[in-house]
Design an enzyme around this catalytic site. Structure first.
Site, mmCIF file in Angstrom:
data_model
loop_
_atom_site.group_PDB
_atom_site.id
_atom_site.type_symbol
_atom_site.label_atom_id
_atom_site.label_comp_id
_atom_site.label_asym_id
_atom_site.label_seq_id
_atom_site.Cartn_x
_atom_site.Cartn_y
_atom_site.Cartn_z
ATOM 1 N N ILE A 161 92.147 12.762 81.290
ATOM 2 C CA ILE A 161 91.048 12.050 80.618
ATOM 3 C C ILE A 161 89.743 12.841 80.732
ATOM 4 O O ILE A 161 89.017 13.012 79.740
ATOM 5 C CB ILE A 161 90.909 10.614 81.173
ATOM 6 C CG1 ILE A 161 92.190 9.821 80.871
ATOM 7 C CG2 ILE A 161 89.691 9.910 80.576
ATOM 8 C CD1 ILE A 161 92.316 8.491 81.587
ATOM 9 N N ARG B 129 87.803 3.840 88.368
ATOM 10 C CA ARG B 129 88.038 2.642 89.166
ATOM 11 C C ARG B 129 86.720 2.221 89.797
ATOM 12 O O ARG B 129 85.960 3.068 90.290
ATOM 13 C CB ARG B 129 89.089 2.893 90.261
ATOM 14 C CG ARG B 129 90.518 2.997 89.747
ATOM 15 C CD ARG B 129 91.041 1.653 89.227
ATOM 16 N NE ARG B 129 92.429 1.709 88.779
ATOM 17 C CZ ARG B 129 92.821 1.901 87.511
ATOM 18 N NH1 ARG B 129 91.918 2.061 86.565
ATOM 19 N NH2 ARG B 129 94.092 1.911 87.197
ATOM 20 N N GLU C 32 86.986 -6.813 90.200
ATOM 21 C CA GLU C 32 87.169 -7.169 88.790
ATOM 22 C C GLU C 32 87.844 -8.530 88.724
ATOM 23 O O GLU C 32 88.838 -8.733 89.424
ATOM 24 C CB GLU C 32 88.044 -6.130 88.092
ATOM 25 C CG GLU C 32 87.293 -4.833 87.891
ATOM 26 C CD GLU C 32 88.065 -3.794 87.108
ATOM 27 O OE1 GLU C 32 89.131 -4.127 86.544
ATOM 28 O OE2 GLU C 32 87.612 -2.658 87.054
ATOM 29 N N HIS D 145 86.677 -3.497 81.623
ATOM 30 C CA HIS D 145 87.838 -2.608 81.803
ATOM 31 C C HIS D 145 88.659 -2.501 80.501
ATOM 32 O O HIS D 145 89.837 -2.868 80.475
ATOM 33 C CB HIS D 145 88.721 -3.121 82.962
ATOM 34 C CG HIS D 145 89.573 -2.044 83.579
ATOM 35 N ND1 HIS D 145 89.940 -2.044 84.901
ATOM 36 C CD2 HIS D 145 90.143 -0.935 83.044
ATOM 37 C CE1 HIS D 145 90.696 -0.981 85.161
ATOM 38 N NE2 HIS D 145 90.837 -0.286 84.043
HETATM 39 C C1 DGY Z 1 94.804 2.535 83.566
HETATM 40 O O1 DGY Z 1 95.722 2.716 82.754
HETATM 41 O O2 DGY Z 1 94.875 2.877 84.739
HETATM 42 C C2 DGY Z 1 93.564 1.905 83.031
HETATM 43 O O3 DGY Z 1 92.657 1.602 84.001
HETATM 44 C C3 DGY Z 1 93.874 0.727 82.151
HETATM 45 O O4 DGY Z 1 94.377 1.275 80.997
#
Ligand code: DGY
Length: 327
Positions: free
Chosen positions: A159, A239, A268, A287
């Protein structure tokens, strides 16, 4: 032969659940909210497979409650910090997750949150709805330029890399830090490896894309925030617990940094009376970084395929503890 029993801890795409044949008995938790711990422990008794979410704590107690029949845990997320993977490995249980399919969607969302925080989109939009748009004013809602600024990425995984790729369109300098340097791709992505202190000091935007672990818990604390530019914006789509929220609140309130955009919080959901929610310079969304129709459908499909493979004793499409397959 007995049907395999499976507990699914929340509704996922029906099309994916339809992949399960009649040899599988599905117990689906239909409520919007997660089952309580007691209910979860009860419902997993004697199951062969589990489909779970990041809101479910999957530990030794739960595996004990499920008993020796449990042969696959399939999580609908790429992250798995809610699962005691070592414990699952000890028991020879493969743990599945859903990498790759959410990478682009999560990177897109990171940019949406970054831009919203930089250009005060949420705050100004709320003002319009509240009837506070009185006139065009040269000094109203001044944000921070994204174009030509410096982006610092903490955690250069899948990501982080896609977030970096998008920065080229904004002609940004990209800095990154990680435990492993990605020298092979630094030129392609036009990014520079730096230590954490340099990243915090030099970045206009700091975006977090690392996993939550003992070493990253509250990685962004008072000290880290104090090293950032006063004009800097912090973005967290990883997170919540990677950021110390009390320290973040203080930093936003007193101008240590300029703004923050959070897709994730600790806990959360964030309590409605959390002080962070009183700040105009803190954008918080629930989230949702992977929440596109296509991506969640794909996540559902992979989760169910992982489950099916695990029930059959075949390798999962994506397994976080492949060592369970070692002889
Ligand atoms: C994950 O996939 O870990 C995200 O936080 C939710 O898609």
């Amino acid at each position: 032969m007995d049907r395999a029993r499976v507990f699914v801890s929340r509704r996922i795409f029906q099309k994916a659940l339809n992949m399960l044949d009649t040899g599988v008995e599905v117990d689906l938790w239909e409520d919007e909210l997660p089952p309580s711990r007691d209910v979860l422990l009860k419902r997993v008794e004697g199951i062969d497979g589990l489909i779970c979410l990041l809101t479910d704590k999957i530990d030794a107690e739960l595996m004990d409650a499920a008993g020796p029949s449990l042969r696959v845990i399939s999580q609908i997320a790429v992250g798995f910090d809610n699962i005691d993977v070592m414990e699952a490995t000890k028991r020879g249980i493969p743990v599945g997750n859903t990498p790759d399919v959410l990478t682009q969607t999560t990177a897109d969302a990171t940019w949406a949150i970054l831009m919203a925080a930089a250009r005060r989109i949420v705050e100004s939009s709320i003002a319009v709805r509240d009837g506070k748009w009185k006139t065009w004013h040269p000094l109203h809602y001044l944000g921070r330029d994204v174009y030509g600024s410096t982006l610092g990425i903490i955690g250069m995984g899948r990501i982080g890399l896609e977030v970096a790729r998008r920065a080229a369109g904004f002609d940004m300098d990209v800095l990154y830090t990680d435990v492993v340097r990605r020298q092979d791709i630094e030129q392609e992505y036009k990014m520079r490896y730096v230590d954490m202190d340099t990243l915090l000091k030099e970045s206009d935007f700091v975006s977090i894309h690392t996993v939550l672990s003992k070493s990253t818990h509250h990685l962004i604390d008072k000290e880290a925030l104090s090293k950032m530019k006063k004009s800097a914006i912090l973005v967290n789509a990883a997170r919540g617990a990677i950021v110390d929220h009390q320290a973040l609140y203080d930093a936003l309130k007193t101008g240590v940094i300029s703004a923050a955009g959070l897709d994730v919080t600790e806990p959360e959901p964030i309590p409605y009376n959390d002080p962070l929610l009183t700040l105009d310079n803190c954008v918080i969304v629930p989230h949702i970084a992977s929440a596109s129709v296509k991506t969640r459908a794909e996540m559902s499909r992979i989760t169910v395929q992982n489950l099916i493979n695990g029930l059959k004793g075949e390798k999962l499409l994506a397994c976080v503890n492949p060592e369970v397959y070692d002889e």
